[in-house]
Design an enzyme around this catalytic site. Structure first.
Site, mmCIF file in Angstrom:
data_model
loop_
_atom_site.group_PDB
_atom_site.id
_atom_site.type_symbol
_atom_site.label_atom_id
_atom_site.label_comp_id
_atom_site.label_asym_id
_atom_site.label_seq_id
_atom_site.Cartn_x
_atom_site.Cartn_y
_atom_site.Cartn_z
ATOM 1 N N LYS A 34 -114.950 38.132 34.918
ATOM 2 C CA LYS A 34 -115.293 38.462 36.298
ATOM 3 C C LYS A 34 -116.506 39.388 36.325
ATOM 4 O O LYS A 34 -116.914 39.933 35.290
ATOM 5 C CB LYS A 34 -114.106 39.124 36.989
ATOM 6 N N ARG A 130 -100.503 47.966 43.489
ATOM 7 C CA ARG A 130 -101.754 47.502 44.083
ATOM 8 C C ARG A 130 -101.547 46.095 44.599
ATOM 9 O O ARG A 130 -101.611 45.840 45.783
ATOM 10 C CB ARG A 130 -102.869 47.589 43.020
ATOM 11 N N TYR A 254 -139.084 64.796 41.100
ATOM 12 C CA TYR A 254 -138.755 65.171 42.476
ATOM 13 C C TYR A 254 -137.957 66.464 42.527
ATOM 14 O O TYR A 254 -136.996 66.665 41.766
ATOM 15 C CB TYR A 254 -137.941 64.065 43.155
ATOM 16 N N MET A 302 -136.472 55.907 41.245
ATOM 17 C CA MET A 302 -136.105 54.510 41.433
ATOM 18 C C MET A 302 -136.546 53.640 40.265
ATOM 19 O O MET A 302 -135.819 52.746 39.830
ATOM 20 C CB MET A 302 -136.715 53.965 42.729
#
Length: 358
Positions: A34, A130, A254, A302
């Site tokens: 998955k 769950r 930053y 980023m």
């Protein structure tokens, strides 16, 4: 010089399956692929694994259909079950198995008109709380499943551990006992062990095991996969795109959150949170450059992050930087950052190039 690249090793994947088989030699294997094979590429992983395993486990029907479209013919199990009655005819035609964990799914199966019966695994809630049928409901569900013409005669039983990585807890043994009691005198194969159960609870291996994270060479707890004989399948790399002289007392990045205590050299690495590398990491989280670990300094951007190479470093633009892999286990990054290894590998974005290697 390469940008952010995930190098995925077929030989490591095959090695890990052999380790898993040695740990549970009498169990059949549902390979859990998955979430794009935990970020490793589901087409690649399933193609490598199909000769070595007995079936595959996915979370969504779309994932199962993608496997079929890429030539996978072995059994595929929907670990969360189907989401809509409209899925059932597709599953019947495509020979996709399903977990059943609630009344709505059972009713949908009872009312459907299908071309072929579907193999069903009854999910039993033994303590995860769950998904799954409550223990008091198991007998009723079992009888209804056996009576339903849309369901193949050979039922399976499945549950899931919630604390298999906690070796000093008796909760796993309690869950196993509940599972064995609930399925006693019922006809059908059983599966409860995922990665933690496979490594740490031999009594839980039963008929089928469901390896996930360990298949990719990563430990399910805070230890390193190598300690269990596993090899990391993914090595996340990038390159130095700049090496800069940096003065004492000057900040980097930053917000100027890191200020160099000494004169040094700063390396700029072409990877950032746009590639899925976590933005909020602790100071001194390492990367591996030219045989040594160096710390990330300043905020992750980023597209870039910065590392303190040291004043006497000889690194140059184009040198490879390893974010995690054999040389720097991902478990160490997980432990340092407080994130799960599962998160780190599945959050990589499509911008990261994939290179499949032996």
């Amino acid at each position: 010089m390469k940008p952010a690249t995930a190098k995925i090793s077929s030989s490591a994947l095959k090695h890990n399956i052999q380790v898993i088989k040695q740990k549970a030699p009498n169990s059949k294997i549902i390979a859990v692929v998955k979430a794009n094979a935990y970020g490793h590429g589901v087409v690649f992983a399933s193609s490598v694994l199909e000769p070595l395993v007995d079936g595959f486990g996915v979370a969504r029907l779309e994932e199962a259909l993608a496997l079929r479209a890429n030539g996978i013919i072995k059994p595929i199990l929907l670990l969360e079950g189907f989401f809509s009655p409209k899925d059932l005819p597709i599953m019947a035609v495509s020979n996709i198995q399903t977990v059943v964990h609630n009344e709505e799914q059972l009713v949908a199966l009872e009312q459907a008109e299908l071309s072929n019966p579907i193999k069903v695994w009854l999910k039993i809630d033994t303590g995860m709380h769950r998904l799954g049928v409550h223990l008091a409901q198991v007998d009723d569900f079992y009888q209804r499943l056996k009576a339903c013409e849309n369901i193949a005669p050979e039922l399976g039983f499945v549950s899931h551990f919630s604390r298999a990585d906690e070796l000093d807890s008796d909760y796993t043994q309690c869950q196993l006992s509940r599972f064995l009691t609930a399925t006693e005198n019922k006809v059908g194969e059983r599966s409860i062990a995922a990665s933690g159960g496979i490594l740490f609870w031999a009594d839980s291996h039963l008929d089928w095991i469901r390896p996930g994270i360990i298949m990719y060479g990563i430990s399910p707890n805070e230890r390193i996969g190598k300690e269990y004989g596993l090899k990391p399948v993914m090595t996340l790399t990038s390159s130095l795109i700049a090496v800069r002289e940096h003065q004492q007392g000057e900040p980097v990045g930053y917000g100027g959150v890191w200020v160099s205590p000494t004169k040094t050299k700063i390396g700029v690495v072409a990877i950032g949170y746009g590639d899925g590398y976590p933005r909020n990491i602790p100071e001194n989280t390492p990367v591996y450059v030219n045989g040594r670990l160096v710390p990330i300094v300043g905020r992750v951007s980023m597209d870039m992050l910065t590392v303190d190479l040291g004043i006497n470093s000889q690194d140059v633009v184009g040198d490879e930087v390893i974010l995690w892999g054999k040389e720097l286990p991902i478990e160490e990054i997980a432990n340092k950052t407080g994130l799960l290894s599962y998160e780190l590998i599945t959050k990589l974005t499509p911008r990261v190039l994939t290179e499949y290697i032996d």
